[in-house]
Design a protein around this motif. Structure first.
Motif, PDB file in Angstrom:
ATOM      1  N   LEU A 233       0.846  -1.199   0.000  1.00  0.00           N
ATOM      2  CA  LEU A 233       0.000   0.000   0.000  1.00  0.00           C
ATOM      3  C   LEU A 233       0.882   1.250   0.000  1.00  0.00           C
ATOM      4  O   LEU A 233       0.558   2.263  -0.627  1.00  0.00           O
ATOM      5  CB  LEU A 233      -0.912  -0.004   1.228  1.00  0.00           C
ATOM      6  N   ARG A 234       1.984   1.179   0.696  1.00  0.00           N
ATOM      7  CA  ARG A 234       2.956   2.285   0.725  1.00  0.00           C
ATOM      8  C   ARG A 234       3.561   2.481  -0.662  1.00  0.00           C
ATOM      9  O   ARG A 234       3.769   3.614  -1.108  1.00  0.00           O
ATOM     10  CB  ARG A 234       4.018   1.950   1.772  1.00  0.00           C
ATOM     11  N   HIS A 235       3.828   1.389  -1.353  1.00  0.00           N
ATOM     12  CA  HIS A 235       4.344   1.481  -2.718  1.00  0.00           C
ATOM     13  C   HIS A 235       3.309   2.111  -3.655  1.00  0.00           C
ATOM     14  O   HIS A 235       3.660   2.909  -4.533  1.00  0.00           O
ATOM     15  CB  HIS A 235       4.726   0.092  -3.234  1.00  0.00           C
ATOM     16  N   LEU A 236       2.031   1.749  -3.466  1.00  0.00           N
ATOM     17  CA  LEU A 236       0.974   2.314  -4.301  1.00  0.00           C
ATOM     18  C   LEU A 236       0.866   3.820  -4.066  1.00  0.00           C
ATOM     19  O   LEU A 236       0.684   4.602  -5.012  1.00  0.00           O
ATOM     20  CB  LEU A 236      -0.360   1.624  -4.008  1.00  0.00           C
ATOM     21  N   PHE A 237       0.980   4.245  -2.818  1.00  0.00           N
ATOM     22  CA  PHE A 237       0.990   5.679  -2.504  1.00  0.00           C
ATOM     23  C   PHE A 237       2.124   6.368  -3.259  1.00  0.00           C
ATOM     24  O   PHE A 237       1.937   7.431  -3.875  1.00  0.00           O
ATOM     25  CB  PHE A 237       1.171   5.886  -0.994  1.00  0.00           C
ATOM     26  N   ALA A 238       3.327   5.763  -3.218  1.00  0.00           N
ATOM     27  CA  ALA A 238       4.496   6.375  -3.851  1.00  0.00           C
ATOM     28  C   ALA A 238       4.323   6.502  -5.356  1.00  0.00           C
ATOM     29  O   ALA A 238       4.601   7.559  -5.947  1.00  0.00           O
ATOM     30  CB  ALA A 238       5.742   5.552  -3.531  1.00  0.00           C
ATOM     31  N   ARG A 239       3.837   5.447  -6.000  1.00  0.00           N
ATOM     32  CA  ARG A 239       3.666   5.490  -7.462  1.00  0.00           C
ATOM     33  C   ARG A 239       2.609   6.518  -7.856  1.00  0.00           C
ATOM     34  O   ARG A 239       2.767   7.260  -8.829  1.00  0.00           O
ATOM     35  CB  ARG A 239       3.285   4.106  -8.007  1.00  0.00           C
ATOM     36  N   THR A 240       1.519   6.564  -7.091  1.00  0.00           N
ATOM     37  CA  THR A 240       0.426   7.495  -7.402  1.00  0.00           C
ATOM     38  C   THR A 240       0.889   8.942  -7.244  1.00  0.00           C
ATOM     39  O   THR A 240       0.608   9.800  -8.085  1.00  0.00           O
ATOM     40  CB  THR A 240      -0.784   7.223  -6.494  1.00  0.00           C
ATOM     41  N   TYR A 241       1.612   9.211  -6.156  1.00  0.00           N
ATOM     42  CA  TYR A 241       2.121  10.565  -5.916  1.00  0.00           C
ATOM     43  C   TYR A 241       3.083  10.979  -7.024  1.00  0.00           C
ATOM     44  O   TYR A 241       3.011  12.104  -7.545  1.00  0.00           O
ATOM     45  CB  TYR A 241       2.824  10.628  -4.559  1.00  0.00           C
ATOM     46  N   TYR A 242       3.987  10.066  -7.397  1.00  0.00           N
ATOM     47  CA  TYR A 242       5.001  10.408  -8.394  1.00  0.00           C
ATOM     48  C   TYR A 242       4.371  10.655  -9.766  1.00  0.00           C
ATOM     49  O   TYR A 242       4.816  11.527 -10.514  1.00  0.00           O
ATOM     50  CB  TYR A 242       6.054   9.298  -8.485  1.00  0.00           C
ATOM     51  N   ARG A 243       3.331   9.893 -10.105  1.00  0.00           N
ATOM     52  CA  ARG A 243       2.659  10.121 -11.392  1.00  0.00           C
ATOM     53  C   ARG A 243       2.082  11.536 -11.454  1.00  0.00           C
ATOM     54  O   ARG A 243       2.077  12.176 -12.495  1.00  0.00           O
ATOM     55  CB  ARG A 243       1.527   9.112 -11.579  1.00  0.00           C
ATOM     56  N   LEU A 244       1.586  12.009 -10.320  1.00  0.00           N
ATOM     57  CA  LEU A 244       0.950  13.333 -10.281  1.00  0.00           C
ATOM     58  C   LEU A 244       1.965  14.470 -10.192  1.00  0.00           C
ATOM     59  O   LEU A 244       1.813  15.502 -10.841  1.00  0.00           O
ATOM     60  CB  LEU A 244       0.002  13.410  -9.082  1.00  0.00           C
ATOM     61  N   GLU A 245       2.994  14.295  -9.365  1.00  0.00           N
ATOM     62  CA  GLU A 245       3.896  15.406  -9.057  1.00  0.00           C
ATOM     63  C   GLU A 245       5.272  15.335  -9.719  1.00  0.00           C
ATOM     64  O   GLU A 245       5.935  16.355  -9.897  1.00  0.00           O
ATOM     65  CB  GLU A 245       4.084  15.512  -7.535  1.00  0.00           C
ATOM     66  N   LYS A 246       5.742  14.131 -10.040  1.00  0.00           N
ATOM     67  CA  LYS A 246       7.085  13.960 -10.620  1.00  0.00           C
ATOM     68  C   LYS A 246       8.163  14.619  -9.755  1.00  0.00           C
ATOM     69  O   LYS A 246       9.146  15.160 -10.268  1.00  0.00           O
ATOM     70  CB  LYS A 246       7.144  14.554 -12.037  1.00  0.00           C
ATOM     71  N   ASP A 247       7.977  14.580  -8.449  1.00  0.00           N
ATOM     72  CA  ASP A 247       8.925  15.208  -7.521  1.00  0.00           C
ATOM     73  C   ASP A 247       9.492  14.130  -6.604  1.00  0.00           C
ATOM     74  O   ASP A 247       8.923  13.825  -5.559  1.00  0.00           O
ATOM     75  CB  ASP A 247       8.220  16.296  -6.717  1.00  0.00           C
TER      76      ASP A 247
END
Length: 288
Positions: A233-247
């Motif tokens: 679930l932590r990995h899913l959070f990371a991938r989702t955030y990165y897709r949106l922010e690229k930061d």
């Protein structure tokens, strides 16, 4: 000086107890301490009555390469190398296995947003409201399962939790909709202080029970059990955030990573995603 007197005994209880105390003084987490001690005992079981030498450690390293994944073997070697430093025997340390970092994560272990939604729905179908909210809390904040104890009624009112983990402190913000759901849960359960996710006796939930409860959702949610564990679930959070922010730097801060290389592992997607992106580039021209 190397504590050789302990290696002549069948029972290494004293030296192990002293080393465990040292790890606590170094402010290692309880999970890390348990793992280090477990790995150390595994090494001494392998060692038997033989002397502690570099050759013996190398022999154990060879056995690990045959019985464990290299990443697991490296973590066990790290535990023993740490112990060897502590006893003053750095000459017995061995190098970890060299592992080339995978560019893509394995498709069979990548939890998708749709699968996550089905897991939450399955928890609700099982009338396990606490589990449904627990899944959403980890996935919506990116916290570790061991950090759930910092999600308290007090943090809920502030809109953020101060998390202490691995000797580091960071602030975790709680999304508005998550706060609304957790407030209702606290009101219904009459939780007005302390950790929100706890047992009937008020103790923080055990990670093994959380793992077991999540696995029980797989059949109903029709999700491969290999994908269902809290850290995914932590990995899913990371991938989702990165897709949106690229930061990547900001994401590392949110996850509590010191090394951004670790964060890159969390944002890795399956090869299928990259395959589709390459197809859309349109750089292969039609034959005339």
């Amino acid at each position: 000086m190397m504590k050789q007197r302990y290696f002549l005994k069948k029972d290494n209880t004293k030296i192990f107890t002293e080393y465990e105390t040292y790890l606590r003084c170094e402010d290692r987490s309880e999970n890390t301490i348990r793992k280090y001690m477990r790995d150390l005992r595994a090494f001494y079981t392998f060692l038997g009555r033989a002397s502690l030498t570099k050759e013996a450690v190398l022999a154990w390293k060879r056995q690990l390469s045959e019985s464990h994944a290299l990443s697991s073997a490296n973590s066990m070697l790290a535990a023993v190398n740490s112990f060897l430093d502590w006893i003053g025997a750095p000459q017995c340390k061995v190098k970890p296995f060299r592992i080339q970092r995978e560019i893509f994560c394995k498709t069979e272990k990548e939890l998708t947003q749709e699968e996550y939604r089905r897991l939450v729905a399955a928890a609700e179908d099982h009338k396990n409201r606490r589990l449904a909210l627990l899944l959403q809390t980890i996935c919506a904040t990116g916290i570790r399962v061991s950090e759930l104890c910092f999600i308290t009624a007090e943090a809920l009112e502030l809109g953020r939790a101060t998390v202490n983990c691995k000797g580091k402190q960071r602030v975790v913000f709680l999304p508005t909709e998550l706060r609304r759901l957790l407030r209702r849960y606290c009101r219904d359960r009459r939780i007005d202080s302390g950790p929100i996710f706890c047992t009937k006796t008020g103790q923080p939930l055990d990670r093994s029970n959380i793992w077991k409860d999540m696995k029980a959702l797989c059949a109903t949610a029709q999700v491969d059990p290999r994908k269902v564990f809290p850290h995914n679930l932590r990995h899913l959070f990371a991938r989702t955030y990165y897709r949106l922010e690229k930061d990547l730097s900001r994401l590392a801060d949110l996850l509590g990573h010191t090394n951004i290389t670790t964060t890159r592992i969390y944002t890795a997607e399956s090869g299928e995603t990259h395959f589709q992106q390459m197809d859309r580039m349109g750089l292969v021209l039609s034959q005339t």
